[in-house]
Design a protein around this motif. Structure first.
Motif, short mmCIF file in Angstrom:
data_model
loop_
_atom_site.label_atom_id
_atom_site.label_comp_id
_atom_site.label_asym_id
_atom_site.label_seq_id
_atom_site.Cartn_x
_atom_site.Cartn_y
_atom_site.Cartn_z
N ARG A 176 1.90 -7.98 3.01
CA ARG A 176 1.74 -6.60 3.46
C ARG A 176 2.37 -6.42 4.85
NH1 ARG A 176 1.84 -2.89 0.98
NH2 ARG A 176 -0.02 -2.43 -0.17
N ASP B 279 3.71 -2.04 -2.75
CA ASP B 279 3.86 -0.61 -2.47
C ASP B 279 3.80 0.22 -3.74
OD1 ASP B 279 4.06 -1.24 0.15
OD2 ASP B 279 6.24 -1.04 0.28
N ASP C 63 -9.26 -2.98 -2.90
CA ASP C 63 -8.80 -1.60 -2.84
C ASP C 63 -7.86 -1.23 -3.98
OD1 ASP C 63 -10.22 -1.30 -0.55
OD2 ASP C 63 -8.55 -1.83 0.77
N SER C 64 -7.32 -2.24 -4.65
CA SER C 64 -6.32 -1.98 -5.68
C SER C 64 -6.93 -2.14 -7.07
CB SER C 64 -5.16 -2.96 -5.49
OG SER C 64 -4.38 -3.00 -6.65
N GLU D 249 0.30 0.39 -5.07
CA GLU D 249 -0.49 1.27 -4.21
C GLU D 249 -0.18 2.74 -4.50
OE1 GLU D 249 -0.89 0.08 0.07
OE2 GLU D 249 -0.38 2.18 0.42
N ASP E 139 -1.81 3.77 -7.79
CA ASP E 139 -3.25 4.04 -7.62
C ASP E 139 -3.46 5.39 -6.93
OD1 ASP E 139 -3.98 1.73 -8.85
OD2 ASP E 139 -4.45 0.61 -7.02
#
Lengths: 249, 219
Positions: free
Chosen positions: A248, A200, B3-4, A203, A206
């Motif tokens: 996840r 998390d 995606d990361s 993420e 980013d």
């Protein structure tokens, strides 16, 4: 000491901004860098000019509010926070360049003040332990091996000043995020959320528009708290471990 | 994974290590050129017959080629996307700029572009023969190598690319270890040492061939 300062002046976020030159006199070597800026501001106020806006709070090197890129170095030439940087590190007659943190995720609000709330949102994504704590529990109830405690403490030292982002050629927040991830992930209290925390927080990092890590190592060189570059390696390992485990939610 | 930024960098690390592994084998194979045309040409033929009789002629070679192309594409795509992101994340430069990172670290992007262009030239020169100087002969790699390195530009392109390769590996190998979480304070010096050793051995091993042709050791 008499100094020439070239300071970034920017009225607001929409303004283009530019470097302005100021002369400041009556500086003593035992003044901190911020006290030197206070002296400049007193002069500017007396002259009816707008004082230079900069962030500061504790002035003890523990809060992470102060910033400033001084002569190209985040927090200046000494490895400490700007408030703990003293004018003895400079010489009479020096020309000093003072700029704000530069990163897309840290927009300038005014002059040398940038918006670092992106860091808060990274921490909100998982930099805590979800547990109703109540009163402080008995310290011996949860044994923590000494090396783990040391490791956690080393990373807990991060004050979130953002020098790592300012110094990074990619404007990356990897050192900050890794300090916050490792600090909790190594402890038994952080273990239940070990995987979701790292996923998390990376993420969120980013999503804030920070760059990626190219291991240039500039972040760890300027960190006033000495968070090591290996912290990023540790977070990469945690992230890969969590991803392989399919953690996840 | 893709995606990361952390995941994309891991893809770069793994694809880079695959290419590095291939380069070590490639460099060792190249050194056979110093043992005469017969041995070198036989080695060139053997590459096509590896795995026989289980594998058909050139099957193993094609599998290696497919893996390598996949690695190059993954590596370059991730590098391009991450670089664009990195540049966007730092839109304003410092007036008083200071560069502390090593030369190898700062040249990873352009060094990578140089290596990519070199690989295209290298394949057109010694695999397909399209840009080869002086009559490309399929199945006679020894003569082709001598022909290539008998031109000044052949030597310049190759040696410049190999120096870029050394720099790329010097930072890349160590960085790949960090990206995959294999580094750490206790292993840092060892990893940097291995990275430097690999960079040095590969550059020296590859550059030895044009130098050998130029000094007529290989002719």
């Amino acid at each position: 000491m008499k100094l020439t300062l070239r300071v970034w002046r920017q009225r607001n976020a929409a303004d283009d901004g530019a470097m302005s030159t100021y002369e400041v006199d009556g500086i003593t070597p035992d003044m901190s860098f911020l006290e030197m800026l206070d002296t400049l501001n007193e002069k500017l106020i007396l002259e009816g000019e707008d004082p230079v806006a900069f962030d500061h709070d504790c002035r003890e090197g523990i809060c992470g509010a102060c910033s400033l890129v001084i002569d190209g170095d985040a927090h200046g030439p000494e490895r400490t926070t700007t408030c703990q940087l003293h004018m003895r590190s400079f010489r009479d007659g020096d020309v000093i360049d003072v700029e704000p943190w530069r990163a897309a995720a840290f927009p300038v609000i005014k002059d040398l003040v940038v918006d670092r709330s992106a860091f808060d949102r990274i921490v909100q994504a998982g930099g805590y332990i979800t547990a109703p704590t109540g009163t402080a529990p008995e310290a011996h109830a949860t044994p923590v091996p000494k090396p783990d405690a040391d490791h956690a403490f080393e990373h807990a030292e991060c004050i979130g000043c953002g020098a790592c982002v300012a110094a990074c050629p990619n404007g990356a927040a990897m050192l900050f995020t890794s300090a916050k991830v490792n600090h909790l992930n190594v402890l038994p209290q952080g273990a239940p959320e070990r995987e979701t925390r790292v996923l998390d927080m990376v993420e969120a990092m980013d999503a804030e528009g920070f760059g990626g890590c190219t291991l240039a190592g500039e972040c760890a060189t300027v960190c006033p708290k000495g968070i090591p570059l290996s912290s990023i390696t540790d977070m990469n390992r945690e992230w890969l471990r969590a991803t392989v485990k399919g953690a996840r939610r | 994974m893709w995606d990361s930024t952390v995941g994309k960098k891991a893809v770069m690390a793994v694809s880079g290590l695959i290419m590095l592994l291939y380069l070590v084998a490639h460099m060792i194979g190249n050194l056979k050129v110093f043992f005469g045309p017969q041995e070198f040409n036989a080695y060139g033929h053997w590459i096509r017959t590896v795995g026989e009789p289980f594998m058909h002629y050139t099957w193993t070679l094609w599998i290696i080629r497919v893996v390598l192309v996949a690695a190059v594409v993954a590596h370059a795509t991730a590098a391009y996307q991450l670089s664009r992101r990195d540049i966007a994340a730092r839109p304003a430069k410092y007036v008083h700029a200071r560069r502390r990172a090593s030369y190898a670290t700062r040249t990873m992007r352009w060094g990578g572009v140089i290596l990519g262009l070199f690989v295209v030239w290298h394949i057109l020169d010694l695999t397909t023969g399209h840009v080869h100087a002086g009559g490309f002969q399929e199945g006679h790699p020894y003569q082709n190598v001598v022909d290539s390195f008998s031109t000044w530009y052949g030597n310049v392109i190759y040696i410049v690319a190999m120096l870029a390769l050394g720099l790329h590996i010097r930072h890349g190998f160590w960085a790949a270890a960090q990206t995959l979480g294999a580094g750490g304070r206790s292993r840092d010096r060892a990893l940097k040492g291995v990275a430097n050793l690999l960079a040095l051995l590969l550059t020296a091993g590859f550059v030895a061939v044009p130098v050998g042709v130029m000094t007529q050791v290989v002719s």
